[in-house]
Design an enzyme around this catalytic site. Structure first.
Site, PDB file in Angstrom:
ATOM      1  N   ARG A 198       0.876  -1.273  -0.041  1.00  0.00           N
ATOM      2  CA  ARG A 198      -0.027   0.004   0.092  1.00  0.00           C
ATOM      3  C   ARG A 198       0.957   1.124   0.162  1.00  0.00           C
ATOM      4  O   ARG A 198       1.840   1.252   0.349  1.00  0.00           O
ATOM      5  CB  ARG A 198      -0.920  -0.014   1.054  1.00  0.00           C
ATOM      6  CG  ARG A 198      -1.935  -1.187   1.305  1.00  0.00           C
ATOM      7  CD  ARG A 198      -2.636  -1.135   2.794  1.00  0.00           C
ATOM      8  NE  ARG A 198      -3.725  -2.236   2.668  1.00  0.00           N
ATOM      9  CZ  ARG A 198      -3.372  -3.381   3.088  1.00  0.00           C
ATOM     10  NH1 ARG A 198      -2.166  -3.668   3.706  1.00  0.00           N
ATOM     11  NH2 ARG A 198      -4.409  -4.026   3.259  1.00  0.00           N
ATOM     12  N   LYS A 222      -1.934  -2.001   8.039  1.00  0.00           N
ATOM     13  CA  LYS A 222      -2.929  -1.712   8.630  1.00  0.00           C
ATOM     14  C   LYS A 222      -3.324  -2.173   9.796  1.00  0.00           C
ATOM     15  O   LYS A 222      -3.183  -3.482  10.080  1.00  0.00           O
ATOM     16  CB  LYS A 222      -4.236  -1.948   7.526  1.00  0.00           C
ATOM     17  CG  LYS A 222      -4.238  -0.852   6.356  1.00  0.00           C
ATOM     18  CD  LYS A 222      -5.300  -1.162   5.305  1.00  0.00           C
ATOM     19  CE  LYS A 222      -6.633  -1.045   5.909  1.00  0.00           C
ATOM     20  NZ  LYS A 222      -7.820  -1.642   4.797  1.00  0.00           N
ATOM     21  N   HIS A 293      -3.106   2.576  -5.609  1.00  0.00           N
ATOM     22  CA  HIS A 293      -4.057   1.210  -5.636  1.00  0.00           C
ATOM     23  C   HIS A 293      -4.097   0.387  -6.621  1.00  0.00           C
ATOM     24  O   HIS A 293      -4.106  -0.748  -6.511  1.00  0.00           O
ATOM     25  CB  HIS A 293      -5.280   1.763  -4.981  1.00  0.00           C
ATOM     26  CG  HIS A 293      -5.982   0.537  -4.338  1.00  0.00           C
ATOM     27  ND1 HIS A 293      -5.689  -0.089  -3.228  1.00  0.00           N
ATOM     28  CD2 HIS A 293      -7.012  -0.426  -4.794  1.00  0.00           C
ATOM     29  CE1 HIS A 293      -6.342  -1.407  -2.678  1.00  0.00           C
ATOM     30  NE2 HIS A 293      -7.364  -1.391  -4.059  1.00  0.00           N
ATOM     31  N   ARG A 296      -1.048  -1.601  -6.768  1.00  0.00           N
ATOM     32  CA  ARG A 296      -1.236  -2.686  -6.053  1.00  0.00           C
ATOM     33  C   ARG A 296      -2.170  -3.919  -6.770  1.00  0.00           C
ATOM     34  O   ARG A 296      -1.748  -4.961  -6.879  1.00  0.00           O
ATOM     35  CB  ARG A 296      -1.961  -2.302  -4.888  1.00  0.00           C
ATOM     36  CG  ARG A 296      -2.254  -3.356  -3.748  1.00  0.00           C
ATOM     37  CD  ARG A 296      -2.653  -2.607  -2.570  1.00  0.00           C
ATOM     38  NE  ARG A 296      -3.382  -3.585  -1.350  1.00  0.00           N
ATOM     39  CZ  ARG A 296      -2.640  -4.307  -0.739  1.00  0.00           C
ATOM     40  NH1 ARG A 296      -1.440  -4.397  -0.624  1.00  0.00           N
ATOM     41  NH2 ARG A 296      -3.434  -4.936   0.206  1.00  0.00           N
ATOM     42  N   HIS A 319      -4.127  -9.250   2.926  1.00  0.00           N
ATOM     43  CA  HIS A 319      -5.640  -9.421   3.328  1.00  0.00           C
ATOM     44  C   HIS A 319      -5.721 -10.358   4.512  1.00  0.00           C
ATOM     45  O   HIS A 319      -5.253 -11.288   4.482  1.00  0.00           O
ATOM     46  CB  HIS A 319      -6.263  -9.766   2.027  1.00  0.00           C
ATOM     47  CG  HIS A 319      -6.376  -8.854   0.921  1.00  0.00           C
ATOM     48  ND1 HIS A 319      -6.602  -8.920  -0.459  1.00  0.00           N
ATOM     49  CD2 HIS A 319      -6.100  -7.576   0.995  1.00  0.00           C
ATOM     50  CE1 HIS A 319      -6.636  -7.964  -0.956  1.00  0.00           C
ATOM     51  NE2 HIS A 319      -6.315  -7.082  -0.211  1.00  0.00           N
ATOM     52  N   TYR A 329     -10.502 -10.503  -7.742  1.00  0.00           N
ATOM     53  CA  TYR A 329      -9.634 -11.320  -9.085  1.00  0.00           C
ATOM     54  C   TYR A 329     -10.733 -12.108  -9.755  1.00  0.00           C
ATOM     55  O   TYR A 329     -10.407 -13.148 -10.321  1.00  0.00           O
ATOM     56  CB  TYR A 329      -8.437 -11.886  -8.622  1.00  0.00           C
ATOM     57  CG  TYR A 329      -7.439 -10.854  -8.108  1.00  0.00           C
ATOM     58  CD1 TYR A 329      -6.985  -9.921  -9.027  1.00  0.00           C
ATOM     59  CD2 TYR A 329      -7.283 -10.546  -6.649  1.00  0.00           C
ATOM     60  CE1 TYR A 329      -5.797  -8.997  -8.568  1.00  0.00           C
ATOM     61  CE2 TYR A 329      -6.548  -9.546  -6.302  1.00  0.00           C
ATOM     62  CZ  TYR A 329      -5.876  -8.943  -7.215  1.00  0.00           C
ATOM     63  OH  TYR A 329      -5.023  -7.832  -6.820  1.00  0.00           O
TER      64      TYR A 329
END
Length: 354
Positions: A198, A222, A293, A296, A319, A329
């Site tokens: 990120r 995060k 993003h 990414r 994730h 995806y």
């Protein structure tokens, strides 16, 4: 004295901003935000506070019951009187509104975040017997319609990085800055494209976080969790060239540890990286709106194509839920099905005799 880690600086800044917002809200709001402190990040709480303040301002300006009040005057009894319809009206108004002569819009994701903030806030007050009715829990979350994921194809990535390295298509003014920053920009963008990190993780990297022996970088995900991402040989070359230049720079006080520096010799900001990506993509990929993003997403796409392992992609991207990755995806699944259409063999191939 060594500089504070970037993520700690961000947290402290968020806390100060949060306190400013809460000073304009009733005291019970401060108590509620203190109550959710252990389960939320400072960034999340700051976002919640902004949305709560917007909600209070809306009530005072538009709801007849609150017309003579200010946000500081709104009591828990007032909140108990609210109905789901009041919150639905607020969300509807937020789709398009004008404030201080400026027009604002909010899409599905933004409306969902606003309702999430209200739900968390009202849930805390209700759970702790400060309100007798929870109107927010009766409001359905806005339906989020899936959007086509924008990403760069391999040829577009090559054009993008060529643009970064050689400055093709830039204006004369941009070319002046390009000559000064191209080594940094190539290192930064190569790193993002080869790791999928990120933008907030990238700007937070310190020099000591880079480990060339293991070809990895320590980042802060995060929520404050530390993790390692592994970079490619191509990114390594760009990083080494940049570090040679970085050694000659004298950063501003407090920014000595930062890997990537701005033109002002301070840690580069998220906004600056967004502008850098925009500058190079406008001429190399003009038909796509490329953001950090999207870099990414581009990395995740190529990793999925190469490995067919959604769990690996989820892990590398950081994730916590593989379903989040799968959702991004799903459009590639048809391609995967097509590639593997002959993998299940029904009968052995035989030579048919005439």
């Amino acid at each position: 004295m060594p500089a504070k880690p970037y993520n700690k600086q961000v947290d402290e800044n968020n806390i100060l901003l949060l306190r400013d917002i809460l000073s304009e809200l009733p005291q019970y709001a401060t108590i509620a935000f203190r109550g959710i402190e252990n389960t939320t990040s400072t960034r999340t709480r700051l976002g919640y506070a902004r949305d709560i303040k917007t909600f209070y301002e809306y009530l005072c300006e538009n709801n007849p019951f609150f017309r003579d009040k200010t946000p500081l005057d709104i009591t828990t009894e007032d909140l108990s009187r609210l109905e789901a319809e009041d919150i639905e009206e607020f969300l509807h108004a937020m789709k398009l509104y004008t404030k201080n002569g400026r027009t604002y819009t909010n899409g599905e994701q933004a409306l969902k975040r606003k309702l999430s903030a209200l739900r968390v806030f009202f849930a805390y007050l209700y759970k702790n017997d400060r309100i007798s009715s929870n109107a927010a829990e009766k409001v359905d979350m806005p339906k989020i319609h899936d959007k086509k994921i924008i990403r760069m194809e391999p040829n577009e990535v090559a054009d993008f990085l060529d643009n970064v390295e050689y400055g093709s298509g830039l204006t004369e003014r941009q070319k002046k800055y390009h000559e000064k920053n191209k080594v940094r920009d190539l290192a930064l963008l190569s790193l993002m494209l080869s790791t999928g990190m990120r933008v907030s993780e990238c700007v937070g990297i310190d020099i000591r976080d880079v480990d060339f022996d293991n070809m990895r970088i320590k980042i802060v995900r995060k929520g404050g969790k530390e993790a390692y991402v592994y970079f490619s040989d191509e990114a390594s070359e760009a990083l080494l060239e940049y570090l040679d230049e970085r050694k000659k720079l004298i950063p501003e006080k407090g920014h000595e540890d930062a890997l990537f520096l701005s033109g002002q010799l301070k840690r580069i900001s998220v906004r600056s990286v967004e502008n850098i990506v925009k500058k190079y993509s406008l001429t190399s990929v003009p038909l796509k709106h490329i953001t950090p993003h999207k870099l990414r997403s581009t990395f995740g796409t190529e990793l999925y194509r190469a490995t067919d392992d959604i769990y690996l992609v989820a892990d590398v991207l950081g994730h916590s839920d593989v379903n989040t990755t799968r959702k991004h995806y799903t459009d590639m699944d048809e391609d995967r099905k097509r590639r593997f259409r002959n993998e299940v063999q029904l009968r052995e191939k035989r030579t048919i005799k005439p």
